[in-house]
Design an enzyme around this catalytic site. Structure first.
Site, PDB file in Angstrom:
ATOM      1  N   VAL A 156     -15.790  -4.700   0.754  1.00  0.00           N
ATOM      2  CA  VAL A 156     -14.605  -5.542   0.554  1.00  0.00           C
ATOM      3  C   VAL A 156     -14.996  -7.004   0.449  1.00  0.00           C
ATOM      4  O   VAL A 156     -14.490  -7.739  -0.411  1.00  0.00           O
ATOM      5  CB  VAL A 156     -13.590  -5.327   1.688  1.00  0.00           C
ATOM      6  CG1 VAL A 156     -12.368  -6.206   1.474  1.00  0.00           C
ATOM      7  CG2 VAL A 156     -13.171  -3.863   1.758  1.00  0.00           C
ATOM      8  N   LYS A 203      -2.709   2.280  10.967  1.00  0.00           N
ATOM      9  CA  LYS A 203      -1.848   1.730   9.918  1.00  0.00           C
ATOM     10  C   LYS A 203      -0.373   1.988  10.220  1.00  0.00           C
ATOM     11  O   LYS A 203       0.482   1.117  10.027  1.00  0.00           O
ATOM     12  CB  LYS A 203      -2.239   2.338   8.563  1.00  0.00           C
ATOM     13  CG  LYS A 203      -3.688   2.077   8.175  1.00  0.00           C
ATOM     14  CD  LYS A 203      -4.102   2.906   6.969  1.00  0.00           C
ATOM     15  CE  LYS A 203      -5.592   2.773   6.704  1.00  0.00           C
ATOM     16  NZ  LYS A 203      -6.041   3.615   5.574  1.00  0.00           N
TER      17      LYS A 203
END
Length: 428
Positions: A15, A207
């Site tokens: 990332v 999440k």
């Protein structure tokens, strides 16, 4: 023209490298859209000389991410190291204490320490943004906080771990066991260093905890999630579900009920024809239901260099524009402590069991279910060459406690040839 926005990036894995690529390739576009140049002052990672496919010579290097987070020439600390505690948490806290904005993709840190970090950020009047922490490139955080700000959210459900969705999809396509496809996925690099984070549902539950807080104005309660991974799903379950018009997904669901906040991350059956049922491979999907908008479906890549870096840059661009607000959509001090739901919303269930092949075995199971108040909707018994007979049952809507009671009673009947499998059927 405003002063340039200066980033310090900690973590140069997939990332982090993706963020650097976007900053280089889209510099003019980013400036046009935000009114500011966006650059990188310094970077940090565990290994300095690793070949990452691009040069780092234009940036200062810091071995210590905490020092990076507090540099005078850093306006935004971009935390991409991962880990709920350790350097990631220490550097994030240091950045906030130094009055720096923070952008992170760290769902574990937010799920376990989000409330304290939110309070610290808001007290310092700086931004703490985390679009990349949930569902990769899907803009679900911005959708909840901005696009659906006028809605009372009634339910969120989704497939939020691409590795699990890959395994379950691949099992069906290849007709192979969980163990075989797990090994395949691991060999392809689809699983975390600790695979239990994926297949145990922990990554996806992090999440879900974040989405619950935003949707219902509650303090994050990761421990309140009913959690079950996909390890017990057999190819027989996938085939039987398909035979009855369902797909098996590791599904996260959160909804506020009269019994409290219901949060669960566990394998469920969903209709094959539903958007979730048609979701294959490593893709993610989040379904949001609001009182004004109805149901909306967000689908896209839940991981990977480009999608996750895209989400990081969305947050950076908002900070460059001067956009700032409460971390979880409303002031952290107003977030309510959660009360976990005393029981799950009633639902139909799928049951698979093997019965000893003798007269009256199935009748005993039906009696046990009836005595527990669990009504049978449909039932199938398959031909067999073994001494045990495979039986599938789909119940009418029932309370989970009643089902658990029935399963315990079944164990005492003497007709089970193995441990039953029970999976919730989610209405989509």
């Amino acid at each position: 023209m405003s002063q340039p926005l200066r980033l310090g990036i900690a973590g140069l894995g997939t990332v982090g490298v993706g963020v650097l690529r976007i900053l280089r390739q889209q510099a003019a576009l980013l400036e046009a859209r935000t009114g500011r140049k966006i650059g990188v002052s310094a970077v940090s990672a565990r290994t300095r000389n690793k070949d990452r496919g691009l040069s780092l010579s234009a940036y200062d290097w810091e071995d210590d991410p905490v020092k990076l987070a507090t540099r005078e020439d850093v306006d935004v600390f971009v935390e991409l190291m991962g880990g709920a505690d350790g350097p990631a948490k220490a550097a994030t806290e240091a950045a906030l204490a130094a009055g720096k904005h923070v952008v992170t993709a760290n769902k574990a840190m937010l799920a376990l320490h989000g409330q304290a970090l939110a309070e610290q950020a808001e007290a310092a009047q700086v931004a703490l943004r985390f679009e990349a922490a949930v569902a990769g490139g899907i803009p679900v955080i911005k959708t909840l906080m901005e696009g659906l700000a006028g809605n009372g959210i009634t339910r969120i459900m989704g497939v939020m771990n691409g590795s699990c969705n890959y395994i379950l999809t691949r099992m069906e396509d290849a007709g192979k066991s969980y163990q075989e496809i797990f090994a395949e996925a691991d060999g392809l690099g689809y699983l975390e260093a600790d695979p239990q984070l994926d297949v145990g549902g922990i990554d996806a539950a992090h999440k879900l905890a974040i989405l619950s807080s935003i949707a219902f104005g509650t303090k994050i309660d990761f421990d309140g999630i009913q959690l079950e991974g996909i390890e017990r799903i057999a190819i027989e379950d996938i085939r039987a579900a398909a035979d009855m018009g369902y797909k098996i997904k590791l599904l996260g669901v959160t909804q506020m009920t009269g019994r409290g906040l219901e949060q669960r991350m566990m394998p469920c059956l969903v209709p094959q024809t539903s958007p979730l049922g048609q979701l294959d491979g490593g893709t993610n999907m989040v379904v949001i239901e609001g009182d004004a908008v109805g149901q909306i479906v967000l689908r896209g890549a839940g991981a990977g260099e480009g999608p996750t870096a895209s989400a990081v840059m969305a947050d950076v661009c908002d900070i460059a524009r001067g956009l700032q607000g409460p971390v979880f959509g409303q002031p952290a001090a107003t977030l309510e402590a959660t009360t976990a739901a005393s029981s799950q919303t009633p639902a139909p269930y799928y049951l698979r069991m093997a019965l000893v092949d003798k007269p009256g075995a199935l009748a005993k199971i039906a009696t046990v279910l009836g005595e527990a108040g669990v009504s049978i909707y449909r039932m199938r018994q398959y031909e067999h060459a073994d001494v045990s007979a495979p039986v599938l049952i789909v119940t009418h809507k029932t309370n989970r406690d009643a089902l658990v009671s029935a399963l315990a009673a079944m164990d005492k009947t003497g007709v089970l040839a193995g441990e039953p499998v029970a999976l919730r059927i989610e209405e989509v």
